[in-house]
Design an enzyme around this catalytic site. Structure first.
Site, PDB file in Angstrom:
ATOM      1  N   SER A 162      38.439  30.108  47.134  1.00  0.00           N
ATOM      2  CA  SER A 162      37.291  30.804  47.720  1.00  0.00           C
ATOM      3  C   SER A 162      36.956  30.068  49.011  1.00  0.00           C
ATOM      4  CB  SER A 162      36.111  30.735  46.751  1.00  0.00           C
ATOM      5  OG  SER A 162      34.904  31.051  47.407  1.00  0.00           O
ATOM      6  N   TYR A 175      30.467  26.886  40.924  1.00  0.00           N
ATOM      7  CA  TYR A 175      31.535  27.766  41.406  1.00  0.00           C
ATOM      8  C   TYR A 175      32.305  27.099  42.550  1.00  0.00           C
ATOM      9  CZ  TYR A 175      33.812  31.943  43.297  1.00  0.00           C
ATOM     10  OH  TYR A 175      34.740  32.844  43.778  1.00  0.00           O
TER      11      TYR A 175
HETATM   12  P1  NDP Z   1      35.717  40.190  38.750  1.00  0.00           P
HETATM   13  O1  NDP Z   1      34.429  39.706  38.191  1.00  0.00           O
HETATM   14  O2  NDP Z   1      35.880  41.604  39.104  1.00  0.00           O
HETATM   15  O3  NDP Z   1      36.929  39.765  37.842  1.00  0.00           O
HETATM   16  C1  NDP Z   1      36.970  38.535  37.201  1.00  0.00           C
HETATM   17  C2  NDP Z   1      37.872  38.637  36.027  1.00  0.00           C
HETATM   18  O4  NDP Z   1      37.820  37.395  35.320  1.00  0.00           O
HETATM   19  C3  NDP Z   1      37.435  39.739  35.063  1.00  0.00           C
HETATM   20  O5  NDP Z   1      38.553  40.473  34.649  1.00  0.00           O
HETATM   21  C4  NDP Z   1      36.813  38.953  33.926  1.00  0.00           C
HETATM   22  O6  NDP Z   1      36.931  39.582  32.668  1.00  0.00           O
HETATM   23  C5  NDP Z   1      37.654  37.690  33.948  1.00  0.00           C
HETATM   24  N1  NDP Z   1      36.953  36.636  33.237  1.00  0.00           N
HETATM   25  C6  NDP Z   1      35.736  36.133  33.493  1.00  0.00           C
HETATM   26  N2  NDP Z   1      35.388  35.261  32.551  1.00  0.00           N
HETATM   27  C7  NDP Z   1      36.420  35.197  31.678  1.00  0.00           C
HETATM   28  C8  NDP Z   1      36.645  34.501  30.473  1.00  0.00           C
HETATM   29  N3  NDP Z   1      35.723  33.685  29.953  1.00  0.00           N
HETATM   30  N4  NDP Z   1      37.806  34.685  29.819  1.00  0.00           N
HETATM   31  C9  NDP Z   1      38.733  35.530  30.297  1.00  0.00           C
HETATM   32  N5  NDP Z   1      38.575  36.240  31.436  1.00  0.00           N
HETATM   33  C10 NDP Z   1      37.424  36.081  32.112  1.00  0.00           C
HETATM   34  O7  NDP Z   1      35.924  39.270  40.039  1.00  0.00           O
HETATM   35  P2  NDP Z   1      36.991  39.305  41.233  1.00  0.00           P
HETATM   36  O8  NDP Z   1      38.086  40.249  40.960  1.00  0.00           O
HETATM   37  O9  NDP Z   1      36.210  39.403  42.459  1.00  0.00           O
HETATM   38  O10 NDP Z   1      37.520  37.800  41.154  1.00  0.00           O
HETATM   39  C11 NDP Z   1      38.877  37.451  41.015  1.00  0.00           C
HETATM   40  C12 NDP Z   1      39.070  36.071  41.571  1.00  0.00           C
HETATM   41  O11 NDP Z   1      38.821  36.075  42.983  1.00  0.00           O
HETATM   42  C13 NDP Z   1      38.124  35.023  41.007  1.00  0.00           C
HETATM   43  O12 NDP Z   1      38.828  33.811  40.840  1.00  0.00           O
HETATM   44  C14 NDP Z   1      37.071  34.865  42.084  1.00  0.00           C
HETATM   45  O13 NDP Z   1      36.456  33.596  42.043  1.00  0.00           O
HETATM   46  C15 NDP Z   1      37.915  35.049  43.324  1.00  0.00           C
HETATM   47  N6  NDP Z   1      37.197  35.406  44.525  1.00  0.00           N
HETATM   48  C16 NDP Z   1      36.650  36.661  44.657  1.00  0.00           C
HETATM   49  C17 NDP Z   1      35.998  37.004  45.832  1.00  0.00           C
HETATM   50  C18 NDP Z   1      35.393  38.370  46.022  1.00  0.00           C
HETATM   51  O14 NDP Z   1      34.755  38.597  47.068  1.00  0.00           O
HETATM   52  N7  NDP Z   1      35.542  39.303  45.096  1.00  0.00           N
HETATM   53  C19 NDP Z   1      35.888  36.069  46.964  1.00  0.00           C
HETATM   54  C20 NDP Z   1      36.472  34.782  46.710  1.00  0.00           C
HETATM   55  C21 NDP Z   1      37.112  34.480  45.529  1.00  0.00           C
HETATM   56  P3  NDP Z   1      35.894  40.726  32.211  1.00  0.00           P
HETATM   57  O15 NDP Z   1      36.090  41.854  33.175  1.00  0.00           O
HETATM   58  O16 NDP Z   1      36.329  41.018  30.842  1.00  0.00           O
HETATM   59  O17 NDP Z   1      34.545  40.112  32.326  1.00  0.00           O
END
Ligand code: NDP
Length: 255
Positions: A162, A175
């Site tokens: 990030s 985070y």
């Molecule tokens: P989302 O919240 O859409 O997706 C996150 C995913 O992680 C979901 O599928 C969620 O599952 C899963 N998850 C969360 N907690 C757990 C857990 N305890 N066990 C298993 N799975 C889990 O976020 P993004 O798609 O945006 O994020 C994807 C990555 O990108 C992350 O690492 C985030 O930090 C990073 N990121 C995103 C940015 C953005 O602007 N979107 C910017 C910078 C970094 P469920 O759906 O079941 O909750």
């Protein structure tokens, strides 16, 4: 190629058809957001995807979409990374070894945002859960799956960073710290594996992307001002495909 040229090539990358044919990837957080888009994109290029995530219904929906498109049959791994034990990661590795034998790519994508608040008032329970999901689970999963990755002739581990994992920012708490830790784990592994294995290790910063997490972090933002997950994938495919095998330890941006 210097890093600026590599970054530019990653932005512009167009994945040739069937680039990922017969390759096996595990993606965490594959039920939603960027993880879901990446799972579909890799499957459309011929890969078999092991979909790991917290919510079985979301994983099943991705599974059904992959099946409906006639793509390689994926595998489902419902797993809550906040509570999974080292033993469960070990058991998972045993099960996947039996079923697949090897792993060509591991994408650490699942993450929790936690609280946006000063360190002084950061809740310890939230801190621990964010570190468990974002850092500890990535360590346990990597350690358990390394023997399978070693079986690949072109293994890849991709960590998700990030902007706040490369430069700290006030109020981003656990985070931000967890994303710095992902960069650290990436660098340690990249160096450890460089000379003795074919596994290459990189990190990617997606940049602001239209997902649930983004909306949670910036509730006042108009979502349509951000790219969709599907639009930011070229740099992911660059790092996971043949181009990513030419280097190790890259920390790139997706946009
Ligand atoms: P989302 O919240 O859409 O997706 C996150 C995913 O992680 C979901 O599928 C969620 O599952 C899963 N998850 C969360 N907690 C757990 C857990 N305890 N066990 C298993 N799975 C889990 O976020 P993004 O798609 O945006 O994020 C994807 C990555 O990108 C992350 O690492 C985030 O930090 C990073 N990121 C995103 C940015 C953005 O602007 N979107 C910017 C910078 C970094 P469920 O759906 O079941 O909750």
């Amino acid at each position: 190629m210097d890093i600026a040229a590599i970054q530019e090539a990653a932005y512009q990358y167009v994945c040739p058809t069937d680039t990922f044919k017969d390759r096996i990837f595990l993606i965490t957080g594959a039920g939603d957001g960027i993880g879901k888009a990446l799972a579909l994109a890799l499957a459309r290029q011929g890969a078999t995807i092991i979909l790991l995530g917290r919510t079985p219904e979301k994983l099943e929906q991705v599974y059904d979409q992959i099946e409906a498109e006639g793509l390689p049959q994926p595998a489902l791994v419902p797993m809550n990374l906040a509570v999974a034990t080292a033993e469960q990661f070990h058991e998972l590795a045993g099960m996947l070894t039996k079923e697949f034998g090897r792993l060509d790519g591991l994408v650490h994508n699942a993450a929790l945002l936690g609280d946006i608040t000063p360190i002084e008032s950061y809740a310890e329970g939230t801190w621990d859960t964010v570190m468990q999901v974002n850092v500890n689970a990535a360590f346990y999963l990597t350690r358990a799956l390394l023997p399978m990755l070693r079986q690949s002739n072109d293994g890849r581990i991709l960590f998700t960073s990030s902007s706040v994992g490369r430069k700290g920012r006030a109020f981003w708490g656990a985070y931000a710290v967890s994303k710095f830790a992902n960069e650290g784990l990436m660098q340690v592994l990249a160096e450890e594996l460089e000379n003795t294995t074919k596994i290459r290790v990189h990190s990617i910063n997606p940049g602001g992307t239209r997902t649930r997490m983004r909306a949670q972090a910036f509730p006042g933002e108009v979502p349509e001002t951000r790219k969709t997950p599907a639009e930011i994938l070229p740099a992911y495919l660059y790092l996971l495909g043949p181009e990513g095998a030419k280097h190790t330890g890259l920390a790139l941006n997706a946009q």
